[in-house]
Design an enzyme around this catalytic site. Structure first.
Site, PDB file in Angstrom:
ATOM      1  N   GLY A 260       0.758  -5.089   1.065  1.00 34.46           N
ATOM      2  CA  GLY A 260      -0.401  -5.220   0.178  1.00 34.46           C
ATOM      3  C   GLY A 260      -0.055  -5.885  -1.154  1.00 34.46           C
TER       4      GLY A 260
ATOM      5  N   ALA B  40       0.866  -1.173   0.000  1.00 34.20           N
ATOM      6  CA  ALA B  40       0.000   0.000   0.000  1.00 34.20           C
ATOM      7  C   ALA B  40       0.901   1.221   0.000  1.00 34.20           C
ATOM      8  CB  ALA B  40      -0.860  -0.004   1.259  1.00 34.20           C
TER       9      ALA B  40
ATOM     10  N   GLU C 164      -0.125  -9.450  -0.505  1.00 30.82           N
ATOM     11  CA  GLU C 164      -1.541  -9.824  -0.310  1.00 30.82           C
ATOM     12  C   GLU C 164      -2.294  -9.928  -1.640  1.00 30.82           C
ATOM     13  OE1 GLU C 164      -1.754  -6.606   2.734  1.00 30.82           O
ATOM     14  OE2 GLU C 164      -3.001  -8.045   3.803  1.00 30.82           O
TER      15      GLU C 164
ATOM     16  N   GLU D 262       4.340  -5.190   7.663  1.00 29.34           N
ATOM     17  CA  GLU D 262       3.508  -4.182   8.344  1.00 29.34           C
ATOM     18  C   GLU D 262       3.930  -3.930   9.788  1.00 29.34           C
ATOM     19  OE1 GLU D 262       2.336  -6.545   6.373  1.00 29.34           O
ATOM     20  OE2 GLU D 262       0.986  -5.615   4.908  1.00 29.34           O
TER      21      GLU D 262
HETATM   22  N1  CAA Z   1       4.630   3.356  -0.424  1.00 30.09           N
HETATM   23  C1  CAA Z   1       5.021   4.533  -0.919  1.00 30.09           C
HETATM   24  N2  CAA Z   1       6.209   4.724  -1.535  1.00 30.09           N
HETATM   25  C2  CAA Z   1       7.007   3.666  -1.621  1.00 30.09           C
HETATM   26  C3  CAA Z   1       6.667   2.396  -1.113  1.00 30.09           C
HETATM   27  C4  CAA Z   1       5.404   2.257  -0.499  1.00 30.09           C
HETATM   28  N3  CAA Z   1       4.959   1.092  -0.028  1.00 30.09           N
HETATM   29  N4  CAA Z   1       7.687   1.551  -1.345  1.00 30.09           N
HETATM   30  C5  CAA Z   1       8.640   2.270  -1.988  1.00 30.09           C
HETATM   31  N5  CAA Z   1       8.222   3.521  -2.155  1.00 30.09           N
HETATM   32  C6  CAA Z   1       8.941   4.628  -2.805  1.00 30.09           C
HETATM   33  C7  CAA Z   1      10.059   5.156  -1.886  1.00 30.09           C
HETATM   34  O1  CAA Z   1       9.542   6.046  -0.924  1.00 30.09           O
HETATM   35  C8  CAA Z   1      10.957   5.814  -2.918  1.00 30.09           C
HETATM   36  O2  CAA Z   1      10.375   7.048  -3.268  1.00 30.09           O
HETATM   37  P1  CAA Z   1      11.321   8.391  -3.344  1.00 30.09           P
HETATM   38  O3  CAA Z   1      12.233   8.094  -4.500  1.00 30.09           O
HETATM   39  O4  CAA Z   1      10.324   9.467  -3.630  1.00 30.09           O
HETATM   40  O5  CAA Z   1      12.027   8.493  -2.035  1.00 30.09           O
HETATM   41  C9  CAA Z   1      10.829   4.899  -4.155  1.00 30.09           C
HETATM   42  O6  CAA Z   1       9.614   4.167  -3.970  1.00 30.09           O
HETATM   43  C10 CAA Z   1      11.961   3.902  -4.273  1.00 30.09           C
HETATM   44  O7  CAA Z   1      12.077   3.226  -3.028  1.00 30.09           O
HETATM   45  P2  CAA Z   1      13.444   3.114  -2.200  1.00 30.09           P
HETATM   46  O8  CAA Z   1      14.319   4.283  -2.484  1.00 30.09           O
HETATM   47  O9  CAA Z   1      13.099   2.850  -0.780  1.00 30.09           O
HETATM   48  O10 CAA Z   1      14.080   1.823  -2.901  1.00 30.09           O
HETATM   49  P3  CAA Z   1      15.035   0.744  -2.239  1.00 30.09           P
HETATM   50  O11 CAA Z   1      15.471  -0.146  -3.345  1.00 30.09           O
HETATM   51  O12 CAA Z   1      16.087   1.392  -1.405  1.00 30.09           O
HETATM   52  O13 CAA Z   1      14.083  -0.096  -1.236  1.00 30.09           O
HETATM   53  C11 CAA Z   1      12.080  -1.302  -0.616  1.00 30.09           C
HETATM   54  C12 CAA Z   1      13.031  -0.838  -1.765  1.00 30.09           C
HETATM   55  C13 CAA Z   1      12.820  -2.305   0.259  1.00 30.09           C
HETATM   56  C14 CAA Z   1      10.892  -1.962  -1.288  1.00 30.09           C
HETATM   57  C15 CAA Z   1      11.664  -0.064   0.233  1.00 30.09           C
HETATM   58  O14 CAA Z   1      11.189   0.944  -0.654  1.00 30.09           O
HETATM   59  C16 CAA Z   1      10.569  -0.374   1.216  1.00 30.09           C
HETATM   60  O15 CAA Z   1      10.844  -0.928   2.274  1.00 30.09           O
HETATM   61  N6  CAA Z   1       9.312  -0.008   0.878  1.00 30.09           N
HETATM   62  C17 CAA Z   1       8.210  -0.155   1.781  1.00 30.09           C
HETATM   63  C18 CAA Z   1       7.643  -1.560   1.710  1.00 30.09           C
HETATM   64  C19 CAA Z   1       6.523  -1.716   2.715  1.00 30.09           C
HETATM   65  O16 CAA Z   1       6.692  -1.505   3.912  1.00 30.09           O
HETATM   66  N7  CAA Z   1       5.357  -2.129   2.220  1.00 30.09           N
HETATM   67  C20 CAA Z   1       4.194  -2.363   3.035  1.00 30.09           C
HETATM   68  C21 CAA Z   1       3.300  -1.165   3.073  1.00 30.09           C
HETATM   69  S1  CAA Z   1       2.046  -1.275   4.291  1.00 30.09           S
HETATM   70  C22 CAA Z   1       0.839  -2.226   3.596  1.00 30.09           C
HETATM   71  O17 CAA Z   1       0.942  -2.667   2.463  1.00 30.09           O
HETATM   72  C23 CAA Z   1      -0.353  -2.433   4.493  1.00 30.09           C
HETATM   73  C24 CAA Z   1      -1.423  -3.304   3.960  1.00 30.09           C
HETATM   74  O18 CAA Z   1      -1.514  -4.459   4.274  1.00 30.09           O
HETATM   75  C25 CAA Z   1      -2.448  -2.726   3.148  1.00 30.09           C
END
Ligand code: CAA
Length: 256
Positions: free
Chosen positions: A109, A64, A112, A132
Site C-alpha cells: 500500500g 497496509a 501504491e 502482496e
Molecule cells: N504492517 C504492520 N506492521 C508492520 C508492517 C506492516 N506492513 N511492516 C512493518 N511492520 C512492523 C513490524 O511488525 C515490526 O513491529 P514489531 O517491532 O512490533 O515486531 C516493526 O514494524 C519493524 O519491522 P521489522 O522488525 O520487520 O523491520 P525490518 O527492518 O526487519 O524489516 C520490512 C522491514 C522489510 C519492511 C518488514 O517489516 C516487512 O516485510 N514488512 C511488511 C511489508 C509488507 O508486506 N507490506 C505490504 C502489506 S500488504 C498491503 O499493503 C496490501 C495492500 O495493497 C493494501
C-alpha cells in the site's frame, strides 16, 4: 492519536505519516487522517502543492497494516480496499500537485500511495515493492491499475508476481521515480523542485493535471472495482490466512 503531521512551507504543505515504530504502516486511523489532511490542503487556497513523506529515516510507508488485516473477512476486506482506493483517488484526482518524497521502504500500500502521486522522488536508500503475493494477496489500493501505466505491463507483472524489492536506482531506470537525492537532502530538494514548478502558470498547472487524469479515469474505475473484489475474495482463502499469520509469527509462509 495524531498520525499525520502537517506543516506549510512557502505555500507547500508537507504531510508526514507519524507511525515510525510500525515503519509508517497504514491502519484505519492513518488512512482516514491522511485522506482528511489531503482534502483540507486541497481546499486551502493558501496551499499550492502537497508533499507526502514518512517519519524516520527507514521507511516511507511499509504498506497496509498487516496486523489489522488478520481480522478481516471478505466484506471488511472489500471495505478496506475501497478505503485505500479512495485515499489514492483523492491524491491522483487532486487539482493541486501532489509529490511523494519516498524516504525508505515504499511497500505494498505504501508503493501504491506513491504511485497515485503526480511525481515521485526517492532517497538513495528507498526500496519499492508490491509484496502482496508473499502474503497470499494482491495489491488492493490501485497498484494493479497504476503500476502498469507508470512502468509498463512487463515490469509491473515482474514486480507484482515476484513481490521482490527494487532499489531507487532500478526504480529510476524504470521511470517509477522522477529523481533520486541523498537521504539527508531529499525533502529539501523536493521542496526546491516544487518551488520551481510553482513558478509556472497556476491555471496551466491545474489544467495539465486535470487533462492527464481524464485520459485515464473511465477505464481505471472498472479495473479498481475488479481489484477490490479479488482482494476481498482472497480473505476467504486459507492461503491469505497463512500468509498474514506467517508475517505476524515472523516465519516463512507455507503455501500448498
Ligand atoms: N504492517 C504492520 N506492521 C508492520 C508492517 C506492516 N506492513 N511492516 C512493518 N511492520 C512492523 C513490524 O511488525 C515490526 O513491529 P514489531 O517491532 O512490533 O515486531 C516493526 O514494524 C519493524 O519491522 P521489522 O522488525 O520487520 O523491520 P525490518 O527492518 O526487519 O524489516 C520490512 C522491514 C522489510 C519492511 C518488514 O517489516 C516487512 O516485510 N514488512 C511488511 C511489508 C509488507 O508486506 N507490506 C505490504 C502489506 S500488504 C498491503 O499493503 C496490501 C495492500 O495493497 C493494501
Amino acid at each position: 492519536m495524531k498520525m499525520i503531521n502537517s506543516i506549510i512551507k512557502n505555500n507547500i504543505c508537507i504531510l508526514t505519516i507519524e507511525r515510525e515504530k510500525a515503519l509508517n504502516a497504514m491502519n484505519y486511523e492513518t488512512l482516514h487522517e491522511l485522506n482528511d489532511a489531503l482534502k483540507t490542503s486541497i481546499k486551502d487556497e493558501s496551499i499550492r502543492a502537497i508533499i507526502i513523506t514518512g517519519s524516520g529515516e527507514k521507511s516511507f510507508i511499509a504498506g497496509a497494516d498487516i496486523k489489522i488485516m488478520q481480522n478481516l473477512d471478505k466484506t471488511k476486506a472489500y471495505e478496506f480496499s475501497k478505503l485505500g482506493q479512495n485515499l489514492t483517488n483523492t491524491i491522483e484526482n487532486s487539482s493541486k500537485l501532489v509529490i511523494a518524497a519516498v524516504n525508505g521502504f515504499a511497500l505494498g500500500g505504501g508503493c501504491e500511495i506513491s504511485l497515485a502521486c503526480h511525481l515521485r522522488f526517492a532517497s538513495e536508500n528507498a526500496k519499492f515493492s508490491q509484496p502482496e503475493v508473499k502474503l497470499g494477496l494482491i495489491p488492493g489500493w490501485g497498484g494493479t491499475q497504476r503500476l502498469p501505466k507508470i512502468v509498463g505491463k512487463s515490469f509491473a507483472l515482474e514486480m507484482i508476481l515476484s513481490g521482490e524489492m527494487i532499489d531507487s536506482k532500478k526504480a529510476l531506470s524504470l521511470g517509477l521515480v522522477n529523481g533520486i537525492f541523498s537521504n539527508e537532502t531529499l525533502l529539501n530538494e523536493v521542496l526546491l523542485y516544487t518551488d520551481k514548478i510553482l513558478k509556472n502558470g497556476p491555471k496551466a498547472l491545474e489544467s495539465s493535471l486535470l487533462c492527464i487524469q481524464k485520459s485515464i479515469n473511465s477505464q481505471q474505475e472498472e479495473g479498481m472495482e475488479t481489484e477490490a473484489k479479488l482482494f476481498a475474495k482472497s480473505f476467504q482463502s486459507k492461503e491469505t490466512n497463512e500468509g498474514i499469520t506467517a508475517f505476524i509469527e515472523k516465519r516463512t509462509p507455507k503455501f500448498d
